[in-house]
Enzyme design. Structure first.
Site, PDB file in Angstrom:
ATOM      1  N   ASP A  87       0.775  -1.077  -0.119  1.00 26.02           N
ATOM      2  CA  ASP A  87       0.048   0.084  -0.126  1.00 26.02           C
ATOM      3  C   ASP A  87       0.969   1.244   0.074  1.00 26.02           C
ATOM      4  OD1 ASP A  87      -1.741   2.271   0.684  1.00 26.02           O
ATOM      5  OD2 ASP A  87      -2.770   1.149   2.071  1.00 26.02           O
ATOM      6  N   ASN A 115       2.679   5.456 -10.474  1.00 29.87           N
ATOM      7  CA  ASN A 115       1.256   5.607 -11.150  1.00 29.87           C
ATOM      8  C   ASN A 115       0.251   5.377 -10.222  1.00 29.87           C
ATOM      9  OD1 ASN A 115      -0.681   4.834 -13.330  1.00 29.87           O
ATOM     10  ND2 ASN A 115      -0.401   3.099 -12.200  1.00 29.87           N
ATOM     11  N   TYR A 126      -8.295  16.415  -5.918  1.00 27.79           N
ATOM     12  CA  TYR A 126      -7.560  15.427  -6.912  1.00 27.79           C
ATOM     13  C   TYR A 126      -6.913  16.412  -8.064  1.00 27.79           C
ATOM     14  CZ  TYR A 126      -6.848  12.420 -11.059  1.00 27.79           C
ATOM     15  OH  TYR A 126      -6.324  11.491 -11.980  1.00 27.79           O
TER      16      TYR A 126
END
Ligand SMILES: NC(=O)c1ccc[n+]([C@@H]2O[C@H](COP(=O)([O-])OP(=O)(O)OC[C@H]3O[C@@H](n4cnc5c(N)ncnc54)[C@H](O)[C@@H]3O)[C@@H](O)[C@H]2O)c1
Length: 274
Positions: free
Chosen positions: A80, A107, A172
């Protein structure tokens, strides 16, 4: 640098080599979506690939289906990336397995559902920073000492949202813009060491994340068609198309490209959500 020296990476005794032959590339979030596209494309160009991801085992079936060996071509380390010790442990396992690193693709990331700022808690904002931005910082921090030895390269998977903004995506877009700052600052620091750092800003890419979003819409098929139409090319990208850009940026073909933001976006940023 003469021509032979310049192309010596690509040619061995007159035979054209694949552009990532003998390279080791690590991909965070390589189990599906864009990350998996990067894994398969790097394999296609001759790299061995370390997959540092949740659900890393998902990649194994796809790697085998594409005709590569899950024993020799890839190494999977479940982790994680939000948990620094977990990420570091997976990174070190991959390094021990391969003995070196030539490239890193940061990514792993997530796009939360659309929310206005009044509805985004500070905790949710900070959690997203940890997943999308802090993990890229940590990936770079772990990789840099090893990339200095191999004169390698980093690609940070940002987004057009980080470049031009996006409605109802304050958290975001902040994380994705942060990755661009990280990319440029590190490119300056690392250029004297022969390490290149670039960012990729996709627009819409057909991935499980995109499908999850569409499933929350009243008419998922119409939602995906609408995203297709945001792109002048008339469709979203495939994960493999993003993989091609990353493989290029990690190869010696991109030897003079650093600190750049590359937008493989089908023209979307020319007329965003026209
Ligand atoms: N799909 C798009 O349209 C699009 C557009 C622009 C940018 N991006 C960016 O591309 C990246 C990948 O997106 P995607 O669409 O392929 O998403 P996806 O959800 O389809 O895949 C995400 C990958 O990241 C992994 N991952 C998620 N959280 C993780 C964690 N905490 N630790 C380790 N691995 C984790 C998942 O297991 C998976 O392999 C993200 O950074 C996203 O912001 C996507």
């Amino acid at each position: 640098m003469d021509l032979i020296e310049r192309y010596s990476d690509d040619y061995i005794t007159g035979t054209r080599m694949k552009k990532l032959s003998q390279k080791v590339i690590l991909v965070t979030g390589g189990s599906k979506g864009i990350g998996l596209g990067c894994v398969l494309t790097c394999l296609k160009y001759g790299a061995r690939v370390g997959i540092l991801s949740l659900e890393s085992e998902l990649a194994a079936a796809e790697v085998a289906k594409a005709g590569f060996s899950t024993k020799t071509d890839i190494f999977m380390a479940e982790c994680d990336v939000r948990a620094p010790s977990d990420f570091q442990c997976a990174f070190e396992q991959a390094l021990t397995h391969f003995g070196k690193i030539d490239g890193l693709i940061n990514n792993a990331g997530w796009h939360p559902p659309a929310l206005e700022i009044e509805d985004i808690s500070v905790e949710d904002f900070e959690n997203l920073v940890r997943l999308n931005l802090t993990s890229s910082f940590l990936g770079c921090k772990l990789a840099v000492p090893h990339l200095k030895k191999t004169k390698g390269a980093i690609v940070n998977m940002s987004s057009e949202a980080g470049l031009i903004g996006q409605p109802a995506a304050a958290a975001y877009a902040s994380t994705k813009a942060g990755q661009l700052g990280l990319t440029k600052a590190l490119a300056l620091d690392l250029a004297p060491h022969g390490v290149r750092v670039n960012a990729v800003c996709p627009a819409g890419v057909m991935t499980p994340l995109m499908k999850d979003w569409a499933a929350t819409e009243y008419d998922p098929e119409a939602a995906l068609k609408m995203v297709d139409e945001w792109h002048p090319i008339g469709r979203m990208a495939t994960p493999g198309e993003m993989g091609e850009v990353c493989a290029f940026l990690l190869s010696s073909e991109a030897s003079f490209i650093t600190g750049q933001t590359i937008c493989p976006d089908g023209g979307a940023t020319l007329g965003y959500r026209r």
